[in-house]
Design a protein around this motif. Structure first.
Motif, PDB file in Angstrom:
ATOM      1  N   GLN A 153       0.823  -1.213   0.000  1.00 32.45           N
ATOM      2  CA  GLN A 153       0.000   0.000   0.000  1.00 32.45           C
ATOM      3  C   GLN A 153       0.858   1.265   0.000  1.00 32.45           C
ATOM      4  OE1 GLN A 153      -2.601   0.060   3.420  1.00 32.45           O
ATOM      5  NE2 GLN A 153      -3.022   2.249   3.132  1.00 32.45           N
ATOM      6  N   HIS A 154       1.916   1.272   0.811  1.00 32.95           N
ATOM      7  CA  HIS A 154       2.715   2.497   0.947  1.00 32.95           C
ATOM      8  C   HIS A 154       3.888   2.555  -0.029  1.00 32.95           C
ATOM      9  CE1 HIS A 154       0.621   4.186   4.397  1.00 32.95           C
ATOM     10  NE2 HIS A 154       0.452   2.934   4.781  1.00 32.95           N
ATOM     11  N   LYS A 155       4.098   1.446  -0.775  1.00 33.66           N
ATOM     12  CA  LYS A 155       5.165   1.405  -1.792  1.00 33.66           C
ATOM     13  C   LYS A 155       6.543   1.742  -1.217  1.00 33.66           C
ATOM     14  CE  LYS A 155       2.250   2.244  -5.837  1.00 33.66           C
ATOM     15  NZ  LYS A 155       1.103   1.617  -5.233  1.00 33.66           N
ATOM     16  N   VAL A 156       6.756   1.374   0.058  1.00 39.07           N
ATOM     17  CA  VAL A 156       8.085   1.572   0.660  1.00 39.07           C
ATOM     18  C   VAL A 156       8.977   0.387   0.269  1.00 39.07           C
ATOM     19  CG1 VAL A 156       7.411   2.958   2.661  1.00 39.07           C
ATOM     20  CG2 VAL A 156       7.248   0.460   2.784  1.00 39.07           C
ATOM     21  N   HIS A 157      10.267   0.529   0.493  1.00 42.72           N
ATOM     22  CA  HIS A 157      11.171  -0.591   0.271  1.00 42.72           C
ATOM     23  C   HIS A 157      11.179  -1.463   1.526  1.00 42.72           C
ATOM     24  CE1 HIS A 157      12.210   1.916  -3.101  1.00 42.72           C
ATOM     25  NE2 HIS A 157      12.702   0.824  -3.668  1.00 42.72           N
TER      26      HIS A 157
END
Ligand code: PMM
Length: 301
Positions: A153-157
């Motif tokens: 959802q947050h497209k973090v690594h």
């Protein structure tokens, strides 16, 4: 006329120094150097980590140390609130958040790229809100089931590190037939669950988990096979800095070298890891390790 002075009738003087808006000054993942292995500085805000626990009385002290690493050239600062050493005390998620969130916020404000070392999706969510760009999850096979959706959802690594069990049980689970094949297979199984939840392959960073449910010989075999991990098609991170297997290697007169005497061996591991394709090394001593990965990059041309 002095350029600092306001022209008559134009109101207050304006500053001659361009003011960088925080969003412009802040480092993002896309800004990370691509021509060498990266250096991640370790910032443990814990009373009991094996090498650097108990150093910070306040969040401001921890932020100051993080800033020292940032200005020493760390590409990423990894903030952790829970010790992961074998048999470490378990703390509540609230306590973990109380320790790390002000530090994450302070470092992000100062322009650092921050990762957060947590096994808990609730802590990860709050850290992302505070500006963390990377979630460093050492839980391995026992990951929090809410983590894949959060990362998607947050497209973090997301650093997917191998480990079996938890700090209480990991030592007893360090039994392998072929450690490289088994660690690769177990990591691939977890990786596939993240991909199935909509996480993109480039969000995932693979870590063999040096010292986590591993005996000394397992660590060396995994390092020797770093290329196999890179073959999975993701970035690869190595965290060997000052770990116990280096202390054992440097045993003198029957006594293993203590953590503070493992810094030079850690540099050697960083140099070799960089030469064998590591995307990032996670280290205590930022400046010397940065020199080491620069040497490796120059050597490789
Ligand atoms: N090692 C430790 C903690 N977090 N995270 C990743 N991704 N890889 C590691 O090898 C790793 C980690 C334990 O070391 P510390 O107590 O010095 O942080």
């Amino acid at each position: 006329m002095d350029s600092l002075a306001a022209a008559p009738g134009t109101g207050p003087a304006t500053s001659p120094i361009p003011v960088l808006r925080p969003a412009r000054a802040r480092k993002s993942f896309a800004d990370l150097p691509k021509n060498r292995t990266l250096v991640m500085g370790i910032l443990n805000v814990t009373p009991d980590s094996f090498s650097d626990g108990g150093r910070f009385a306040t969040a401001d002290d921890a932020i100051a140390e993080g800033l020292r690493m940032h200005y020493a050239g760390a590409d990423i600062i990894d903030v952790g609130g829970e010790s992961t050493r074998p048999h470490a005390d378990v703390i509540s998620e609230e306590e973990e958040q109380r320790r790390i969130l002000p530090v994450v916020e302070g470092l992000v404000k100062a322009g650092a790229l921050v990762s957060v070392d947590t096994m808990h999706a609730t802590t990860a969510a709050k850290a992302i809100e505070a500006g963390a760009a990377i979630i460093n999850d050492v839980s391995g096979l026992d990951f929090d089931p809410a983590m894949p959706d959060l990362v998607a959802q947050h497209k973090v690594h997301y650093i997917l590190m191998h480990q079996r069990g938890n700090p209480q049980t990991m030592d007893s689970l360090a039994e392998y037939g072929d450690v490289v094949e088994e660690v690769l297979a177990e990591l691939t199984g977890v990786r596939d669950k993240f991909l199935a939840s909509g996480v993109a392959p480039e969000q995932i960073i693979i870590d063999p988990g040096i010292g986590f449910a591993k005996k000394e010989e397992h660590n060396w075999e995994l390092l020797r096979s770093l290329g196999r991990f890179a073959d999975l098609g993701h970035r690869v991170l190595v965290g060997a800095s000052r770990k116990r297997f280096l202390g054992t290697l440097l045993t003198t007169a029957g006594k293993a070298a203590p953590p503070q005497e493992r810094a030079d061996a850690s540099l050697a591991v960083s140099t070799l890891a960089a030469a064998h394709g590591a995307w990032c090394v996670r280290v205590h001593d930022v400046g010397p390790n940065l020199d080491a990965v620069k040497v490796a990059a120059a050597w490789a041309g």
